[in-house]
Design a protein around this motif. Structure first.
Motif, PDB file in Angstrom:
ATOM      1  N   ASN A 159       0.850  -1.194   0.000  1.00  0.00           N
ATOM      2  CA  ASN A 159       0.000   0.000   0.000  1.00  0.00           C
ATOM      3  C   ASN A 159       0.883   1.241   0.000  1.00  0.00           C
ATOM      4  O   ASN A 159       1.914   1.292   0.683  1.00  0.00           O
ATOM      5  CB  ASN A 159      -0.906   0.000   1.236  1.00  0.00           C
ATOM      6  CG  ASN A 159      -2.037   1.014   1.118  1.00  0.00           C
ATOM      7  OD1 ASN A 159      -1.817   2.218   1.014  1.00  0.00           O
ATOM      8  ND2 ASN A 159      -3.270   0.514   1.144  1.00  0.00           N
ATOM      9  N   TRP A 160       0.445   2.251  -0.754  1.00  0.00           N
ATOM     10  CA  TRP A 160       1.227   3.477  -0.828  1.00  0.00           C
ATOM     11  C   TRP A 160       1.370   4.163   0.526  1.00  0.00           C
ATOM     12  O   TRP A 160       2.336   4.902   0.755  1.00  0.00           O
ATOM     13  CB  TRP A 160       0.595   4.444  -1.834  1.00  0.00           C
ATOM     14  CG  TRP A 160       0.914   4.111  -3.269  1.00  0.00           C
ATOM     15  CD1 TRP A 160       0.060   3.641  -4.221  1.00  0.00           C
ATOM     16  CD2 TRP A 160       2.194   4.237  -3.900  1.00  0.00           C
ATOM     17  NE1 TRP A 160       0.717   3.451  -5.412  1.00  0.00           N
ATOM     18  CE2 TRP A 160       2.037   3.812  -5.242  1.00  0.00           C
ATOM     19  CE3 TRP A 160       3.450   4.647  -3.475  1.00  0.00           C
ATOM     20  CZ2 TRP A 160       3.073   3.791  -6.162  1.00  0.00           C
ATOM     21  CZ3 TRP A 160       4.502   4.642  -4.382  1.00  0.00           C
ATOM     22  CH2 TRP A 160       4.318   4.216  -5.707  1.00  0.00           C
ATOM     23  N   ASN A 161       0.425   3.936   1.448  1.00  0.00           N
ATOM     24  CA  ASN A 161       0.531   4.593   2.752  1.00  0.00           C
ATOM     25  C   ASN A 161       1.701   4.063   3.579  1.00  0.00           C
ATOM     26  O   ASN A 161       2.102   4.673   4.571  1.00  0.00           O
ATOM     27  CB  ASN A 161      -0.788   4.511   3.545  1.00  0.00           C
ATOM     28  CG  ASN A 161      -1.205   3.079   3.870  1.00  0.00           C
ATOM     29  OD1 ASN A 161      -0.404   2.139   3.798  1.00  0.00           O
ATOM     30  ND2 ASN A 161      -2.475   2.908   4.237  1.00  0.00           N
ATOM     31  N   GLU A 162       2.289   2.954   3.169  1.00  0.00           N
ATOM     32  CA  GLU A 162       3.462   2.414   3.866  1.00  0.00           C
ATOM     33  C   GLU A 162       4.746   3.144   3.477  1.00  0.00           C
ATOM     34  O   GLU A 162       5.785   2.971   4.128  1.00  0.00           O
ATOM     35  CB  GLU A 162       3.609   0.922   3.570  1.00  0.00           C
ATOM     36  CG  GLU A 162       2.445   0.066   4.046  1.00  0.00           C
ATOM     37  CD  GLU A 162       2.609  -1.398   3.663  1.00  0.00           C
ATOM     38  OE1 GLU A 162       3.474  -2.072   4.254  1.00  0.00           O
ATOM     39  OE2 GLU A 162       1.875  -1.847   2.744  1.00  0.00           O
ATOM     40  N   PRO A 218      -0.860   7.888  -0.308  1.00  0.00           N
ATOM     41  CA  PRO A 218      -2.276   7.717   0.035  1.00  0.00           C
ATOM     42  C   PRO A 218      -2.613   6.257   0.338  1.00  0.00           C
ATOM     43  O   PRO A 218      -1.819   5.347   0.082  1.00  0.00           O
ATOM     44  CB  PRO A 218      -2.986   8.186  -1.239  1.00  0.00           C
ATOM     45  CG  PRO A 218      -2.017   7.876  -2.338  1.00  0.00           C
ATOM     46  CD  PRO A 218      -0.657   8.115  -1.748  1.00  0.00           C
ATOM     47  N   ASP A 219      -3.802   6.066   0.879  1.00  0.00           N
ATOM     48  CA  ASP A 219      -4.264   4.707   1.197  1.00  0.00           C
ATOM     49  C   ASP A 219      -4.779   4.045  -0.084  1.00  0.00           C
ATOM     50  O   ASP A 219      -5.978   3.945  -0.327  1.00  0.00           O
ATOM     51  CB  ASP A 219      -5.362   4.775   2.254  1.00  0.00           C
ATOM     52  CG  ASP A 219      -5.828   3.385   2.706  1.00  0.00           C
ATOM     53  OD1 ASP A 219      -5.126   2.395   2.403  1.00  0.00           O
ATOM     54  OD2 ASP A 219      -6.901   3.292   3.326  1.00  0.00           O
ATOM     55  N   LEU A 220      -3.832   3.624  -0.907  1.00  0.00           N
ATOM     56  CA  LEU A 220      -4.142   2.950  -2.168  1.00  0.00           C
ATOM     57  C   LEU A 220      -3.234   1.729  -2.311  1.00  0.00           C
ATOM     58  O   LEU A 220      -2.037   1.798  -2.006  1.00  0.00           O
ATOM     59  CB  LEU A 220      -3.893   3.874  -3.364  1.00  0.00           C
ATOM     60  CG  LEU A 220      -4.820   5.077  -3.574  1.00  0.00           C
ATOM     61  CD1 LEU A 220      -4.299   5.929  -4.724  1.00  0.00           C
ATOM     62  CD2 LEU A 220      -6.247   4.625  -3.848  1.00  0.00           C
ATOM     63  N   LYS A 221      -3.801   0.645  -2.782  1.00  0.00           N
ATOM     64  CA  LYS A 221      -2.987  -0.537  -3.054  1.00  0.00           C
ATOM     65  C   LYS A 221      -2.019  -0.231  -4.202  1.00  0.00           C
ATOM     66  O   LYS A 221      -2.388   0.435  -5.168  1.00  0.00           O
ATOM     67  CB  LYS A 221      -3.881  -1.723  -3.434  1.00  0.00           C
ATOM     68  CG  LYS A 221      -3.113  -3.023  -3.634  1.00  0.00           C
ATOM     69  CD  LYS A 221      -4.059  -4.182  -3.939  1.00  0.00           C
ATOM     70  CE  LYS A 221      -3.272  -5.467  -4.141  1.00  0.00           C
ATOM     71  NZ  LYS A 221      -4.163  -6.621  -4.445  1.00  0.00           N
ATOM     72  N   HIS A 239      -2.693   4.045  -8.923  1.00  0.00           N
ATOM     73  CA  HIS A 239      -2.124   3.024  -8.037  1.00  0.00           C
ATOM     74  C   HIS A 239      -0.731   2.573  -8.492  1.00  0.00           C
ATOM     75  O   HIS A 239       0.001   1.942  -7.726  1.00  0.00           O
ATOM     76  CB  HIS A 239      -3.023   1.773  -8.014  1.00  0.00           C
ATOM     77  CG  HIS A 239      -4.385   2.002  -7.452  1.00  0.00           C
ATOM     78  ND1 HIS A 239      -4.811   1.429  -6.263  1.00  0.00           N
ATOM     79  CD2 HIS A 239      -5.434   2.724  -7.899  1.00  0.00           C
ATOM     80  CE1 HIS A 239      -6.059   1.790  -6.012  1.00  0.00           C
ATOM     81  NE2 HIS A 239      -6.462   2.572  -6.993  1.00  0.00           N
TER      82      HIS A 239
END
Length: 272
Positions: free
Chosen positions: A127-130, A134-137, A193
């Motif tokens: 996930n981009w939030n890592e 944003p919270d997107l796979k 994504h």
């Protein structure tokens, strides 16, 4: 008014003229083909008797085409393995290029480091939030096995493993595989994504290139060695079978004029 005899003579003359035009075939890396097409167009405009046909089919396919005598010249965006060079393949480095990590223009992430890229392509970061986004796979994109870009990228990032003495890819099997630089750009430009990688020289305003380890993927940083994800562009051929027209095209590519074109298009020249 043309007589029948004169008309026939004209047709024969035109046919001979078409047949007399020499064709040099250049096949291989889709990344290298981007600049080689420009070089070919420039060369052919100045040498009307020679047509240069450039086909981007992948580095490995280009190597095989030369080995099997179905192409005059090959293009590779990776160094050749010893078994690929043997027994009679010669290579010349025509330019140096970077590999740029690319995302959608609206993705706020600006930088990735090597550890993050490795974990993304191994499927450990999903996930981009890592990585501050944003919270997107993450939709991870890579190239086909025959791609020189993929070989160089995986080798640099440590995305390979040894199996029975052979180096093989170790990326997540769920990664989306595509065939060309252009397809990567097209997918990334349309998908918020997505994360992929392309030739630095082909980056345009349809996508966003990320910094790597805090260094921007610019020509200046590539030339200075600050930007680390780099690889060569090679031309390859069988020296004993290289015809005069193909040799003259190689000479042009390596000339001051050819190398100047390479620099103008965002690649690093091999001559000072």
């Amino acid at each position: 008014m043309l007589t029948r005899t004169t008309l026939c003579a004209l047709i024969v003359s035109m046919a001979f003229s078409v047949q007399a035009k020499e064709t040099v075939t250049v096949t291989g890396s889709t990344s290298a083909s981007h600049i080689v097409e420009v070089l070919a167009e420039t060369y052919s405009s100045e040498n009307k008797e020679t047509q240069i046909e450039v086909q981007g089919i992948g580095s490995s396919a280009g190597i095989n085409a030369v080995k099997q005598n179905v192409a005059d010249l090959g293009m590779s965006s990776r160094y050749l393995k010893p078994e690929e060079i043997k027994p009679d393949i010669s290579t010349v480095t025509i330019a140096h290029d970077g590999i740029a990590l690319v995302v959608h223009k609206e993705n706020p992430v600006a930088n990735l480091n090597k550890a993050q890229v490795e974990k993304i392509y191994h499927g450990e970061i999903t996930n981009w939030n890592e990585v501050g986004g944003p919270d997107l796979k993450i939709a991870v994109v890579s190239r086909e096995n025959a791609s020189g870009s993929r070989f160089s990228f995986e080798d640099f990032m440590g995305l390979t493993q040894q199996i029975k003495g052979h180096t093989v890819s170790d990326i997540n099997p769920q990664v989306l595989i595509v065939n060309t630089n252009g397809t990567v750009k097209s997918l990334v430009s349309r998908n918020k994504h997505a994360l992929g990688y392309v030739s630095l020289g082909s980056v345009d305003d349809s996508i966003k290139a990320l910094d790597f380890d805090g260094v921007s993927p610019s020509l200046e940083n590539l030339e200075s060695g600050k930007y680390k994800i780099s690889r060569p562009f090679l031309m390859l051929y069988k020296e004993k079978q290289l015809n005069e027209d193909a040799q003259q095209f190689v000479d042009f590519v390596m000339s001051t004029s050819g190398q100047s074109l390479i620099e103008q298009r965002g690649y690093v020249s091999v001559i000072n």
